[in-house]
Scaffold this active site. Sequence first.
Site, mmCIF file in Angstrom:
data_model
loop_
_atom_site.group_PDB
_atom_site.id
_atom_site.type_symbol
_atom_site.label_atom_id
_atom_site.label_comp_id
_atom_site.label_asym_id
_atom_site.label_seq_id
_atom_site.Cartn_x
_atom_site.Cartn_y
_atom_site.Cartn_z
ATOM 1 N N ASP A 53 0.834 -1.201 0.000
ATOM 2 C CA ASP A 53 0.000 0.000 0.000
ATOM 3 C C ASP A 53 0.868 1.250 0.000
ATOM 4 O OD1 ASP A 53 0.912 -0.144 2.609
ATOM 5 O OD2 ASP A 53 -1.068 -0.094 3.548
ATOM 6 N N GLU A 191 8.651 -4.275 10.848
ATOM 7 C CA GLU A 191 9.143 -3.002 10.323
ATOM 8 C C GLU A 191 9.661 -2.096 11.430
ATOM 9 O OE1 GLU A 191 7.765 0.775 7.481
ATOM 10 O OE2 GLU A 191 6.478 -0.998 7.677
#
Length: 273
Positions: A53, A191
Amino acid sequence: MTKYLSDDARKVTTHHLLAMKQQKEKIAMLTSYDYTIAKIVDGAGVDVILVGDSASNVMVGNATTLPITVDEMILYGRSVVRGVQHALVVVDMPFGSYQSNPFEGVDNAVRMIKETGADALKLEGGEEIIDVVRRIINAGIPVMGHLGLMPQSIHKYGTYGVRAKEDAEAEKLVRDAHLLEEAGCFGLVLEKIPATLAARVAGELSIPVIGIGAGSQVDGQVLVVADMLGMNKGFSPKFLRKYADLNTVMTDAVRQYVSDVKTCGFPNDLEQY
């Protein structure tokens, strides 16, 4: 011609990724958003292509990933799948497509898989979304989890800084990682978290753990393709290694083209009919 039932050994599957972890072979993952780049990335031997995204930023120019829609992700996903023969293709479910209603989440997931032809989907979150993760997996769709810095929650965090530096958040991340594995996720992205924490998670889970800004002691790495190719000069976080300077290469090429057109240097006698 596409076979009705295909067992192409060149195609990476979730089973292959698990075997790679077990054999301690690192997994190389990159993003792609269109046919041309995906074909290059796939041809270069990448194991997993993520239709992230992050297209919201890279392709559309939004400040965050939040505005991108299911329809847009389907367009990018379908474009990438058409250019791929080898890599496993994972498509991000965008913000708002699965968080509020697990039944709507399953409907969106089914639609995204049917209309893109992708191999799997990726969702951000842990315990808070575990119900929809289970339902999507039970529908027969492979799911990759995503913990640590979750860009879809940027307004909650207020910063893109390193996550899980404090003990409480770190322990929650570990619990969420185990929950995602127990729910049936085939892999997990971590992340921007401390390398020691990422190493712990990768060591405790049996599924592959892919890092971005999470150190080297995980099972693989992922980067945004435009970033690692140096197309965006304004983005240089600590974890990013730039393997090329395409911004300069492309700028110089376009400038030369403009000059050639204006000076009647293009096209020459050999470049016309």
